[in-house]
Motif scaffolding. Structure first.
Motif, PDB file in Angstrom:
ATOM      1  N   GLU A  68       4.058   9.835  -8.411  1.00  0.00           N
ATOM      2  CA  GLU A  68       3.169   8.708  -8.096  1.00  0.00           C
ATOM      3  C   GLU A  68       1.915   8.740  -8.959  1.00  0.00           C
ATOM      4  N   GLN A  69       1.435   7.557  -9.274  1.00  0.00           N
ATOM      5  CA  GLN A  69       0.231   7.398 -10.098  1.00  0.00           C
ATOM      6  C   GLN A  69      -0.681   6.399  -9.404  1.00  0.00           C
ATOM      7  N   PRO A  70      -2.000   6.607  -9.472  1.00  0.00           N
ATOM      8  CA  PRO A  70      -2.882   5.584  -8.900  1.00  0.00           C
ATOM      9  C   PRO A  70      -2.853   4.291  -9.728  1.00  0.00           C
ATOM     10  N   THR A  71      -3.144   3.178  -9.058  1.00  0.00           N
ATOM     11  CA  THR A  71      -3.313   1.903  -9.766  1.00  0.00           C
ATOM     12  C   THR A  71      -4.811   1.547  -9.718  1.00  0.00           C
ATOM     13  N   ASP A  72      -5.214   0.573 -10.539  1.00  0.00           N
ATOM     14  CA  ASP A  72      -6.619   0.137 -10.490  1.00  0.00           C
ATOM     15  C   ASP A  72      -6.764  -1.166  -9.694  1.00  0.00           C
ATOM     16  N   THR A  73      -5.760  -1.485  -8.885  1.00  0.00           N
ATOM     17  CA  THR A  73      -5.733  -2.792  -8.218  1.00  0.00           C
ATOM     18  C   THR A  73      -6.910  -2.986  -7.260  1.00  0.00           C
ATOM     19  N   VAL A  74      -7.199  -1.972  -6.444  1.00  0.00           N
ATOM     20  CA  VAL A  74      -8.300  -2.119  -5.480  1.00  0.00           C
ATOM     21  C   VAL A  74      -9.608  -2.359  -6.243  1.00  0.00           C
ATOM     22  N   ALA A  75      -9.834  -1.578  -7.294  1.00  0.00           N
ATOM     23  CA  ALA A  75     -11.082  -1.736  -8.066  1.00  0.00           C
ATOM     24  C   ALA A  75     -11.149  -3.128  -8.698  1.00  0.00           C
ATOM     25  N   ARG A  76     -10.019  -3.596  -9.228  1.00  0.00           N
ATOM     26  CA  ARG A  76     -10.009  -4.928  -9.871  1.00  0.00           C
ATOM     27  C   ARG A  76     -10.290  -6.030  -8.865  1.00  0.00           C
ATOM     28  N   TYR A 130      -2.739   8.040  -1.728  1.00  0.00           N
ATOM     29  CA  TYR A 130      -3.239   7.670  -0.394  1.00  0.00           C
ATOM     30  C   TYR A 130      -4.212   6.517  -0.577  1.00  0.00           C
ATOM     31  N   VAL A 131      -4.242   5.629   0.409  1.00  0.00           N
ATOM     32  CA  VAL A 131      -5.209   4.523   0.352  1.00  0.00           C
ATOM     33  C   VAL A 131      -5.803   4.344   1.746  1.00  0.00           C
ATOM     34  N   TYR A 157       0.594  -6.957  -4.884  1.00  0.00           N
ATOM     35  CA  TYR A 157      -0.333  -5.915  -5.292  1.00  0.00           C
ATOM     36  C   TYR A 157       0.074  -4.558  -4.743  1.00  0.00           C
ATOM     37  N   THR A 158       0.142  -3.567  -5.625  1.00  0.00           N
ATOM     38  CA  THR A 158       0.385  -2.186  -5.204  1.00  0.00           C
ATOM     39  C   THR A 158      -0.971  -1.519  -5.021  1.00  0.00           C
ATOM     40  N   LEU A 159      -1.232  -1.014  -3.828  1.00  0.00           N
ATOM     41  CA  LEU A 159      -2.573  -0.517  -3.498  1.00  0.00           C
ATOM     42  C   LEU A 159      -2.566   1.005  -3.342  1.00  0.00           C
ATOM     43  N   THR A 160      -3.500   1.654  -4.029  1.00  0.00           N
ATOM     44  CA  THR A 160      -3.650   3.113  -3.943  1.00  0.00           C
ATOM     45  C   THR A 160      -5.139   3.437  -3.915  1.00  0.00           C
ATOM     46  N   GLY A 161      -5.430   4.711  -3.636  1.00  0.00           N
ATOM     47  CA  GLY A 161      -6.777   5.218  -3.851  1.00  0.00           C
ATOM     48  C   GLY A 161      -6.942   5.539  -5.331  1.00  0.00           C
ATOM     49  N   ALA A 162      -7.999   6.297  -5.642  1.00  0.00           N
ATOM     50  CA  ALA A 162      -8.301   6.558  -7.054  1.00  0.00           C
ATOM     51  C   ALA A 162      -7.546   7.751  -7.609  1.00  0.00           C
ATOM     52  N   PRO A 207       0.827  -1.213   0.000  1.00  0.00           N
ATOM     53  CA  PRO A 207       0.000   0.000   0.000  1.00  0.00           C
ATOM     54  C   PRO A 207       0.855   1.254   0.000  1.00  0.00           C
ATOM     55  N   TYR A 208       0.347   2.297  -0.613  1.00  0.00           N
ATOM     56  CA  TYR A 208       0.945   3.641  -0.468  1.00  0.00           C
ATOM     57  C   TYR A 208       0.469   4.215   0.874  1.00  0.00           C
ATOM     58  N   ALA A 209       0.709   5.512   1.096  1.00  0.00           N
ATOM     59  CA  ALA A 209       0.417   6.136   2.398  1.00  0.00           C
ATOM     60  C   ALA A 209      -1.037   5.924   2.813  1.00  0.00           C
ATOM     61  N   PHE A 210      -1.219   5.527   4.069  1.00  0.00           N
ATOM     62  CA  PHE A 210      -2.569   5.314   4.580  1.00  0.00           C
ATOM     63  C   PHE A 210      -3.267   6.668   4.748  1.00  0.00           C
ATOM     64  N   MET A 211      -4.524   6.754   4.333  1.00  0.00           N
ATOM     65  CA  MET A 211      -5.290   7.994   4.601  1.00  0.00           C
ATOM     66  C   MET A 211      -5.326   8.258   6.101  1.00  0.00           C
TER      67      MET A 211
END
Ligand SMILES: NC(=O)c1ccc[n+]([C@@H]2O[C@H](COP(=O)([O-])OP(=O)(O)OC[C@H]3O[C@@H](n4cnc5c(N)ncnc54)[C@H](OP(=O)(O)O)[C@@H]3O)[C@@H](O)[C@H]2O)c1
Length: 288
Positions: free
Chosen positions: A259-267, A170-171, A194-199, A139-143
């Motif tokens: 940094e760029q968001p990933t779509d991993t959480v959505a997938r 942020y995730v 898995y690399t986890l980010t927000g949107a 995960p990237y930085a926690f919200m």
């Protein structure tokens, strides 16, 4: 039985809640049973078994892992983190655990500019060689980290950092926990990295603007040279050296590697990740 280490922590507590809501039994570990009860509160229904474990005490890990089939492994950052995580992996394998879901971090590389990420690389490498199934969440930085900025915003209308105009990911820990729960309960995500980010990414200027609008009083971002920011974290905020170094390293990484968001959480979850504005709205009292 699913064993949850760090069950009083940001991701562990969210995972226990997620499993409990889905009626999946788990054993929640902590060094302090009272802290565990307070942290889990009503979450700790009959399907959650609390258990003492201290990674500094190998015998306690053996007792806590007995009968476990899967382990969620997260550990507070600190000087002994790698030692503790390696011991947890070794003990888990010896206890018959067949799958470990580990919380790691981005930039988990042998020559990473972030010292803690180099440690995560060491642990990931050992985990993958352990002869069991390994799922790695980066995960990237926690919200939830943003809540630590609350006092500075409340009392000084200020955010400080050393990130310039760079934006970072942020995730929400609740999304991390749901991904971990999916890996522990469904075959699909099991065994991946898995690399986890927000949107969306967000800069400190944008964060200040968002907070100002949501609380109805402006917030200003003050950008400092990295060394000055580091000194402020150590002296004014009383952070130990390793933690002040970590905060500056993370911010400098965001400058060096946009940094760029990933779509991993959505997938993996089949829905959009929780949003930053929604998180800040939910917690705006911490910034008033
Ligand atoms: N924060 C971020 O933005 C971020 C971003 C990416 C990656 N990460 C990674 O996420 C991990 C931290 O996850 P988290 O935030 O969920 O954890 P956390 O909130 O820092 O909590 C960590 C847990 O570690 C447990 N712990 C500490 N020392 C222990 C010991 N000796 N034996 C057993 N348990 C021990 C604590 O349990 P008790 O005190 O109850 O025993 C606590 O529940 C770190 O590896 C960090 O690098 C964090």
């Amino acid at each position: 039985m699913i064993i949850v280490m760090g069950a009083t922590g940001a991701t562990g507590a969210a995972l226990v809640r997620t499993l409990s809501d889905s009626e999946v039994p788990c054993r929640a570990l902590s060094r302090d049973p009272q802290r565990l009860r307070t942290r889990l509160g009503a979450t700790a229904g009959p399907l959650v078994e609390g258990h003492y474990a201290d990674a500094a005490d190998p015998a306690s890990l053996h007792a806590a892992f007995r009968g476990g089939s899967q382990l969620f492994l997260t550990m507070e950052n600190g000087p002994r983190q790698v030692e503790f995580e390696l011991r947890a992996i070794e003990t888990a394998v010896a206890s018959g655990v067949r799958h470990i879901v580990k919380i790691s971090s981005p930039a988990s590389e042998p020559d990473s500019p972030v010292a803690i990420a180099r440690g995560h690389h060491t642990v990931e490498t050992r985990l993958r060689a352990a002869g069991i199934t390994a799922t790695v969440l980066r995960p990237y930085a926690f919200m939830q980290n943003l809540l630590m900025l609350g006092p500075g915003v409340t009392h000084g209308d200020l955010l400080t950092g050393a990130m310039g105009r760079a934006a970072c990911n942020y995730v929400d820990c609740r999304d991390i926990a749901e991904v971990a729960a999916a890996a522990l309960t469904r075959p699909g995500p099991t065994g991946g990295t898995y690399t986890l980010t927000g949107a969306e990414t967000c800069s400190f200027d944008r964060l200040a603007e968002l907070l100002g609008r949501l609380r109805g009083r402006p917030v200003r971002y003050v950008d400092l040279p990295p060394e000055q920011f580091r000194a402020q974290l150590s002296t004014a905020r009383g952070m130990p050296d390793w933690l002040a170094d970590h905060v500056v390293e993370i911010q400098q990484l965001a400058v060096a590697r946009p940094e760029q968001p990933t779509d991993t959480v959505a997938r993996l979850l089949g829905r959009a990740p929780r949003g930053l504005e929604a998180f800040l709205t939910e917690h705006i009292d911490a910034f008033r």
